[in-house]
Design an enzyme around this catalytic site. Sequence first.
Site, PDB file in Angstrom:
ATOM      1  N   GLU A   1      28.946  91.267  24.546  1.00 20.13           N
ATOM      2  CA  GLU A   1      30.259  91.588  24.853  1.00 20.13           C
ATOM      3  C   GLU A   1      30.383  92.987  24.324  1.00 20.13           C
ATOM      4  OE1 GLU A   1      33.311  88.984  23.055  1.00 20.13           O
ATOM      5  OE2 GLU A   1      32.299  87.321  23.974  1.00 20.13           O
TER       6      GLU A   1
ATOM      7  N   GLU B   1      36.093  89.310  32.261  1.00 20.28           N
ATOM      8  CA  GLU B   1      37.079  88.423  31.939  1.00 20.28           C
ATOM      9  C   GLU B   1      38.532  88.854  31.911  1.00 20.28           C
ATOM     10  OE1 GLU B   1      37.453  84.681  28.772  1.00 20.28           O
ATOM     11  OE2 GLU B   1      35.644  85.896  28.765  1.00 20.28           O
TER      12      GLU B   1
ATOM     13  N   SER C   1      30.858  79.743  24.270  1.00 18.12           N
ATOM     14  CA  SER C   1      32.146  78.835  24.601  1.00 18.12           C
ATOM     15  C   SER C   1      31.718  77.186  23.952  1.00 18.12           C
ATOM     16  CB  SER C   1      32.308  78.721  26.066  1.00 18.12           C
ATOM     17  OG  SER C   1      31.434  78.257  26.931  1.00 18.12           O
TER      18      SER C   1
END
Length: 269
Positions: A120, A187, A51
Amino acid sequence: MSIIKNDFEKMNITKIKKAKNNKKLTMITAYDALFAKLFEEIADIILVGDSLNMSFAGKPDTLSATLEQMIYHTNAVCTGAKKAFVVLDMPFGTYINKDEALKNATKVYQETNAAAIKIEGGEDRADIVSHLTKNSIAVVGHIGLMPQYVRSEGGYKVRGKTNEDKEQLIRDAIAIEKAGAFCIVIEGVLSDVAKEISEAIFIPTIGIGAGKDTDGQVLVWSDMLGLFEEFKPKFVRHYLDGATLVKESVAKYKEDVQNKSFPSKDEEY
């Protein structure tokens, strides 16, 4: 309000896993030594998130973050918070297969003091997670809405809206757990589905936009402190109006410079 300090000297994977159903875990992102030091005694886990590509570098998504960037920022975080449990977010394209994943994760371990990495993916990445954990790399999983999939998915989409998707997410979590991950970030998932996922596995889940029934929460620090002004995701709570406070402070500094009240005699040599 008193500051609740974390028992950070003893934080490790065993303790994180034991938090399941016993203690809510607190994870927060950090990208530099200054903020990492501020967070060190409070957060259970510091995530050097990709991020940073958006909140630190101003990019539209996380995809152009590089491994070199992540290593640089992780070293800064580890320097500022030497006793913290630090996780490096593996950037897009660095774990496209088992060999590349192990090569890049090994580089992370050799060049930083990160305690673990995060990748991920669900069932489709379970073989990679397994290969890493069998080679002594500690892995945090990440399922649900996955920012590195933003282009292939056509945007940021909340997951778990159909029974089929819910079942897939549960399979994803079970597969990542079996592959050896010690916790999983969930998420952008409907809260009741995130609860079912958390109940389906024996390792902790860390939620972001996934309701209160996960085993912990993670937020991007600049979101939480109200410094990122472009937009506010629904799941973010502002604990500080940071952008306004910073602007007001800089404006006051400018005013004091222009009216010659800064520096004062006490601030001169």
